[in-house]
Design an enzyme around this catalytic site. Sequence first.
Site, PDB file in Angstrom:
ATOM      1  N   GLU A 110       0.842  -1.178  -0.157  1.00  0.00           N
ATOM      2  CA  GLU A 110      -0.002   0.169  -0.059  1.00  0.00           C
ATOM      3  C   GLU A 110       1.114   1.340   0.018  1.00  0.00           C
ATOM      4  O   GLU A 110       0.633   2.177  -0.657  1.00  0.00           O
ATOM      5  CB  GLU A 110      -1.011   0.109   1.128  1.00  0.00           C
ATOM      6  CG  GLU A 110      -1.984  -1.002   1.163  1.00  0.00           C
ATOM      7  CD  GLU A 110      -2.806  -1.233   2.359  1.00  0.00           C
ATOM      8  OE1 GLU A 110      -3.071  -0.283   2.829  1.00  0.00           O
ATOM      9  OE2 GLU A 110      -3.089  -2.317   2.549  1.00  0.00           O
ATOM     10  N   GLU A 159      -3.529 -10.113   3.728  1.00  0.00           N
ATOM     11  CA  GLU A 159      -4.756  -9.980   5.020  1.00  0.00           C
ATOM     12  C   GLU A 159      -5.589 -10.827   5.300  1.00  0.00           C
ATOM     13  O   GLU A 159      -5.876 -11.432   6.312  1.00  0.00           O
ATOM     14  CB  GLU A 159      -4.991  -8.541   4.994  1.00  0.00           C
ATOM     15  CG  GLU A 159      -4.173  -7.364   4.957  1.00  0.00           C
ATOM     16  CD  GLU A 159      -3.227  -6.771   4.191  1.00  0.00           C
ATOM     17  OE1 GLU A 159      -2.370  -5.916   3.916  1.00  0.00           O
ATOM     18  OE2 GLU A 159      -3.223  -7.672   2.666  1.00  0.00           O
TER      19      GLU A 159
END
Length: 256
Positions: free
Chosen positions: A117, A137
């Site tokens: 990210e 995740e």
Amino acid sequence: MEMLNNHCGVTRDARGVVHVTICNAGSLNILSSPVTDALREGLQQLAGDRSIRVVVLRGQSEKSMIGGADIKEMAKLDQKSAEAFISRLRDLCEAVRRFPAPMIARMPGWCLGGGLEVAAACDFRIAAPDAHFGMPEVRVGIPSVIHAALLPRLIGWARARWLVMTAENIDASTALAWGLVDRVAAPGELDSEVEHVVTALLACGPEALRSQKALLRQWEELPLTESVNLSVKVFGESFLTDEPTRLMAAFVNRKR
């Protein structure tokens, strides 16, 4: 290397190129809350320095740029502390995304989760040939959030969906084919490839690049007509500097 704080080191050269290094964050340069806050604070401190032409973001360890967010810390979170944790990471990604000068992610080894990210928030991503990328995740019970929202814009919905829903890693050649990274260096040539991009950016007008980066960030969020009309004013304002006159004159008068 100058240490802005315990986790953010800086080296500068005479050209205005700054290398920002994530320090003292383990062998994979993991983003714990203290590391996240320190890196954000370091970038915010640098953002006002108009002598900076290009920033290269890198990890202290060559095993990764950023291996991800600190799963040991996340395992102890509840709803309230989880929101505080992810808000810190959001603020770091925004500090990267909105940094006034162009920012290059230097990507050896692993770049996972929150690390990807942060890289997505950079303007350019240069990978080593043995680099690997992923959004793991969902395998540990949480969704990919915040600046994972940039992934569909970079690689399209189908490929973004693959990354965040299967949690499978991809290699550097796949990342290049998908458009997740801009360049994959030859073996042992990561720094040379980064320097190639730095040189290209230094050949451009620094004020024009700052304006262009700001426009691109607004284009990501505005409808097309607003983006077009906003650009007219920014184009005119570029002539308040000496860059157009100076650089256009150099182009017109170049040797043929």
